[in-house]
Design an enzyme around this catalytic site. Structure first.
Site, PDB file in Angstrom:
ATOM      1  CB  SER A 132      -0.858  -0.012   1.270  1.00 37.82           C
ATOM      2  OG  SER A 132      -1.473   1.231   1.450  1.00 37.82           O
ATOM      3  CE1 TYR A 156      -3.697  -2.593   5.589  1.00 40.54           C
ATOM      4  CE2 TYR A 156      -3.389  -0.275   5.013  1.00 40.54           C
ATOM      5  CZ  TYR A 156      -3.640  -1.577   4.635  1.00 40.54           C
ATOM      6  OH  TYR A 156      -3.820  -1.880   3.306  1.00 40.54           O
ATOM      7  CE  LYS A 160      -1.442  -4.592   3.391  1.00 44.33           C
ATOM      8  NZ  LYS A 160      -1.769  -5.848   2.734  1.00 44.33           N
TER       9      LYS A 160
HETATM   10  P1  NAD Z   1     -11.075  -6.899   1.495  1.00 44.67           P
HETATM   11  O1  NAD Z   1     -11.263  -6.916   2.957  1.00 44.67           O
HETATM   12  O2  NAD Z   1     -12.251  -6.659   0.635  1.00 44.67           O
HETATM   13  O3  NAD Z   1     -10.377  -8.269   1.020  1.00 44.67           O
HETATM   14  C1  NAD Z   1      -9.490  -8.997   1.838  1.00 44.67           C
HETATM   15  C2  NAD Z   1      -9.952 -10.442   1.829  1.00 44.67           C
HETATM   16  O4  NAD Z   1      -9.067 -11.198   2.670  1.00 44.67           O
HETATM   17  C3  NAD Z   1     -11.368 -10.621   2.379  1.00 44.67           C
HETATM   18  O5  NAD Z   1     -12.136 -11.405   1.476  1.00 44.67           O
HETATM   19  C4  NAD Z   1     -11.154 -11.343   3.708  1.00 44.67           C
HETATM   20  O6  NAD Z   1     -12.228 -12.216   4.006  1.00 44.67           O
HETATM   21  C5  NAD Z   1      -9.855 -12.079   3.461  1.00 44.67           C
HETATM   22  N1  NAD Z   1      -9.098 -12.378   4.683  1.00 44.67           N
HETATM   23  C6  NAD Z   1      -8.819 -11.530   5.707  1.00 44.67           C
HETATM   24  N2  NAD Z   1      -8.090 -12.166   6.637  1.00 44.67           N
HETATM   25  C7  NAD Z   1      -7.888 -13.436   6.188  1.00 44.67           C
HETATM   26  C8  NAD Z   1      -7.195 -14.560   6.701  1.00 44.67           C
HETATM   27  N3  NAD Z   1      -6.572 -14.526   7.879  1.00 44.67           N
HETATM   28  N4  NAD Z   1      -7.190 -15.702   5.959  1.00 44.67           N
HETATM   29  C9  NAD Z   1      -7.837 -15.769   4.767  1.00 44.67           C
HETATM   30  N5  NAD Z   1      -8.506 -14.723   4.246  1.00 44.67           N
HETATM   31  C10 NAD Z   1      -8.529 -13.570   4.937  1.00 44.67           C
HETATM   32  O7  NAD Z   1      -9.931  -5.831   1.185  1.00 44.67           O
HETATM   33  P2  NAD Z   1      -9.419  -5.266  -0.209  1.00 44.67           P
HETATM   34  O8  NAD Z   1      -9.758  -3.821  -0.255  1.00 44.67           O
HETATM   35  O9  NAD Z   1      -9.815  -6.140  -1.314  1.00 44.67           O
HETATM   36  O10 NAD Z   1      -7.850  -5.365   0.028  1.00 44.67           O
HETATM   37  C11 NAD Z   1      -7.088  -6.457  -0.417  1.00 44.67           C
HETATM   38  C12 NAD Z   1      -5.633  -6.249  -0.028  1.00 44.67           C
HETATM   39  O11 NAD Z   1      -5.174  -5.021  -0.580  1.00 44.67           O
HETATM   40  C13 NAD Z   1      -5.420  -6.157   1.475  1.00 44.67           C
HETATM   41  O12 NAD Z   1      -4.226  -6.836   1.807  1.00 44.67           O
HETATM   42  C14 NAD Z   1      -5.280  -4.661   1.722  1.00 44.67           C
HETATM   43  O13 NAD Z   1      -4.475  -4.393   2.835  1.00 44.67           O
HETATM   44  C15 NAD Z   1      -4.590  -4.213   0.430  1.00 44.67           C
HETATM   45  N6  NAD Z   1      -4.832  -2.805   0.121  1.00 44.67           N
HETATM   46  C16 NAD Z   1      -6.126  -2.338   0.015  1.00 44.67           C
HETATM   47  C17 NAD Z   1      -6.344  -0.988  -0.274  1.00 44.67           C
HETATM   48  C18 NAD Z   1      -7.749  -0.436  -0.395  1.00 44.67           C
HETATM   49  O14 NAD Z   1      -7.919   0.766  -0.378  1.00 44.67           O
HETATM   50  N7  NAD Z   1      -8.769  -1.263  -0.538  1.00 44.67           N
HETATM   51  C19 NAD Z   1      -5.264  -0.115  -0.423  1.00 44.67           C
HETATM   52  C20 NAD Z   1      -3.972  -0.626  -0.327  1.00 44.67           C
HETATM   53  C21 NAD Z   1      -3.762  -1.976  -0.052  1.00 44.67           C
HETATM   54  C1  UD1 Z   2      -6.801   6.195   3.988  1.00 41.95           C
HETATM   55  C2  UD1 Z   2      -5.803   5.872   5.095  1.00 41.95           C
HETATM   56  C3  UD1 Z   2      -4.656   5.066   4.477  1.00 41.95           C
HETATM   57  C4  UD1 Z   2      -5.205   3.788   3.811  1.00 41.95           C
HETATM   58  C5  UD1 Z   2      -6.272   4.168   2.778  1.00 41.95           C
HETATM   59  C6  UD1 Z   2      -6.954   2.957   2.166  1.00 41.95           C
HETATM   60  C7  UD1 Z   2      -5.914   7.602   6.819  1.00 41.95           C
HETATM   61  C8  UD1 Z   2      -5.254   8.825   7.392  1.00 41.95           C
HETATM   62  N1  UD1 Z   2      -5.327   7.133   5.700  1.00 41.95           N
HETATM   63  O1  UD1 Z   2      -6.134   6.895   2.980  1.00 41.95           O
HETATM   64  O2  UD1 Z   2      -3.717   4.712   5.477  1.00 41.95           O
HETATM   65  O3  UD1 Z   2      -4.175   3.099   3.141  1.00 41.95           O
HETATM   66  O4  UD1 Z   2      -7.296   4.978   3.421  1.00 41.95           O
HETATM   67  O5  UD1 Z   2      -7.708   2.268   3.117  1.00 41.95           O
HETATM   68  O6  UD1 Z   2      -6.877   7.079   7.359  1.00 41.95           O
HETATM   69  N2  UD1 Z   2     -12.102  12.466   3.289  1.00 41.95           N
HETATM   70  C9  UD1 Z   2     -13.082  13.388   3.633  1.00 41.95           C
HETATM   71  N3  UD1 Z   2     -14.196  12.924   4.262  1.00 41.95           N
HETATM   72  C10 UD1 Z   2     -14.412  11.592   4.550  1.00 41.95           C
HETATM   73  C11 UD1 Z   2     -13.408  10.659   4.188  1.00 41.95           C
HETATM   74  C12 UD1 Z   2     -12.254  11.141   3.577  1.00 41.95           C
HETATM   75  O7  UD1 Z   2     -12.931  14.570   3.391  1.00 41.95           O
HETATM   76  O8  UD1 Z   2     -15.455  11.249   5.124  1.00 41.95           O
HETATM   77  C13 UD1 Z   2     -10.896  12.945   2.567  1.00 41.95           C
HETATM   78  C14 UD1 Z   2      -9.585  12.662   3.273  1.00 41.95           C
HETATM   79  O9  UD1 Z   2      -9.251  13.703   4.136  1.00 41.95           O
HETATM   80  C15 UD1 Z   2      -8.632  12.531   2.079  1.00 41.95           C
HETATM   81  C16 UD1 Z   2      -9.503  11.968   0.949  1.00 41.95           C
HETATM   82  O10 UD1 Z   2     -10.844  12.244   1.342  1.00 41.95           O
HETATM   83  O11 UD1 Z   2      -8.194  13.809   1.674  1.00 41.95           O
HETATM   84  C17 UD1 Z   2      -9.348  10.469   0.776  1.00 41.95           C
HETATM   85  O12 UD1 Z   2      -9.542   9.819   2.029  1.00 41.95           O
HETATM   86  P1  UD1 Z   2      -9.589   8.225   2.179  1.00 41.95           P
HETATM   87  O13 UD1 Z   2     -10.536   7.660   1.191  1.00 41.95           O
HETATM   88  O14 UD1 Z   2      -9.817   7.914   3.617  1.00 41.95           O
HETATM   89  O15 UD1 Z   2      -8.139   7.746   1.708  1.00 41.95           O
HETATM   90  P2  UD1 Z   2      -6.684   8.173   2.261  1.00 41.95           P
HETATM   91  O16 UD1 Z   2      -6.764   9.292   3.209  1.00 41.95           O
HETATM   92  O17 UD1 Z   2      -5.796   8.377   1.089  1.00 41.95           O
END
Ligand code: NAD
Ligand code: UD1
Length: 345
Positions: A132, A156, A160
């Site tokens: 991430s 978190y 990572k």
């Molecule tokens: P998500 O929660 O929708 O998907 C994660 C999946 O992993 C789920 O289906 C959950 O049931 C499964 N899981 C959790 N713990 C487990 C375990 N111990 N064993 C087996 N399965 C397990 O999340 P996502 O948004 O699809 O994210 C996927 C990956 O990407 C994660 O590792 C997350 O940290 C990373 N990531 C997500 C974002 C984002 O904004 N969504 C951003 C950066 C990185």
């Molecule tokens: C957030 C997390 C980051 C994580 C990512 C994906 C924080 C500080 N950062 O990132 O660690 O990897 O989510 O899960 O929590 N915003 C509003 N109102 C809201 C929600 C968000 O104004 O109700 C604004 C935030 O201030 C930001 C932008 O929208 O400027 C995006 O926010 P968000 O979707 O939470 O993503 P990140 O802040 O990039």
């Protein structure tokens, strides 16, 4: 042999990755505990794929279990030979990770250690890992490249960064064998344009886009915008939003790159390289979905930064991968997924 193992494959990003793999004729094996997803996702993925290809063979398998369960993983690897593993399983809430660090370290790092041990045992040494952009420290850089400082500010993010470190150690212990790519996602939003798969809603959501959906649907009265005094174009926070289908195709590109090249470890950003402010996202959402998003400015959220936008030159160059969807597409497709879970409308 064309089997790929996707951990977390029924989740938000994983389900889109599985769909892309199926569309490219891989046999997909999902490992998921279903702690944050539903087994019905598999049926939905097949529905989308079959609509397009009209092929109905069984080429996706769901193994329900936990990546921390060594016996369970051992069983799957003993019965299947995988080309590659795409490792997405994990917990992802920043606030929850601060409240419950033990659980986050146990699942994210502990689960990953387990998986890597089994991969080594069965000589499956091709790995694409979900990292991430949250691991990058605060920076004034206009575009964040992969050499930027790693300095996570929440639990978190620390899990990572530690998994990336562990993978570096694993790679250096057997440099002629492992092929590893850490994909550092920026802000994935949107869904497949069928509206059949998407992100399981957490309530209340922490992230901007799911909140926008709740306001648009009338469940939440207004959006609270965290700060209008940031040093950005309109004073609101700027992020690099990427359509989840583009993100998913980036995984396939990374996996193929690893398979056709010598062993190596890579860190690669996946974003669009373009910044969008909160206000711009709100206006675009209103325009393309023909709705009104009432909002109010409130004070900044702790831990936020003004701007995070990816430098995606590396992904462009080595994977020949280019995101295809713009902010309007993300807003249209993101609004098609109206699964508000237990929230009553
Ligand atoms: P998500 O929660 O929708 O998907 C994660 C999946 O992993 C789920 O289906 C959950 O049931 C499964 N899981 C959790 N713990 C487990 C375990 N111990 N064993 C087996 N399965 C397990 O999340 P996502 O948004 O699809 O994210 C996927 C990956 O990407 C994660 O590792 C997350 O940290 C990373 N990531 C997500 C974002 C984002 O904004 N969504 C951003 C950066 C990185
Ligand atoms: C957030 C997390 C980051 C994580 C990512 C994906 C924080 C500080 N950062 O990132 O660690 O990897 O989510 O899960 O929590 N915003 C509003 N109102 C809201 C929600 C968000 O104004 O109700 C604004 C935030 O201030 C930001 C932008 O929208 O400027 C995006 O926010 P968000 O979707 O939470 O993503 P990140 O802040 O990039």
């Amino acid at each position: 042999m064309n089997k790929v193992l996707v951990t977390g494959g029924t989740g938000f990003i994983g389900s889109h990755v599985c769909l892309c793999l199926l569309e490219q004729d891989y046999e997909v094996h999902i490992v998921d505990s279903l702690i944050n997803s539903s087994p019905n996702v598999v049926q939905k993925i097949l529905e989308i794929k079959n609509l397009k290809t009209k092929i109905f063979e069984k080429d996706i398998f769901l193994h329900i279990g936990d990546i921390r369960d060594e016996k369970f993983l051992n069983q799957i690897f003993s019965e299947n030979e995988f080309l590659s593993v795409i490792h997405l399983a994990g917990l992802k809430s920043v606030s929850e990770s601060t409240e419950n660090p033990l659980q986050y370290w146990e699942v994210n790092l502990g689960g990953s250690i387990n998986l890597f041990k089994i991969m080594k045992k069965y000589c499956c040494k091709n790995l694409v890992f979900s990292s991430s952009a949250t691991i990058y420290g605060n920076t004034d850089k206009k575009l964040i490249d992969e050499n930027s400082e790693i300095k996570p500010i929440n639990t978190y993010g620390e899990t990572k960064a530690s998994i990336e470190n562990l993978l570096k150690n694993i790679y250096h212990s057997e440099e002629k064998e492992w092929k590893i790519c850490n994909l550092r996602y920026f802000n994935p939003i949107g869904n497949h344009n069928s509206g059949l798969i998407g992100e399981k809603p957490s309530y209340p959501p922490n992230n901007l886009f799911p909140y926008l959906n709740l306001v648009a649907s009338g469940i939440k009265e207004k959006l609270l915008i965290f700060g209008n005094d940031w040093p950005t174009e309109d004073g609101t926070g700027v992020r690099d939003y990427i359509h989840v289908m583009d993100l998913a195709s980036g995984h396939i590109a990374a996996m193929k790159y690893l398979m056709s090249n010598k062993p190596r470890i890579l860190n690669v950003n996946l974003g669009t390289g373009k910044g969008t402010s909160v206000l711009k996202l709100v206006k675009t959402f209103e325009e393309v979905n023909k709705c009104k998003i009432p909002y109010e400015f409130v004070s900044r959220r702790t831990g936020d930064v003004a701007r995070t936008v990816a430098d995606i030159n590396l992904a462009n160059k080595i994977f020949d991968w280019f995101p295809e969807r713009n902010i309007s597409d993300m807003c249209i497709d993101g609004w098609k997924w109206k699964n508000f879970g237990h929230v009553s409308i």
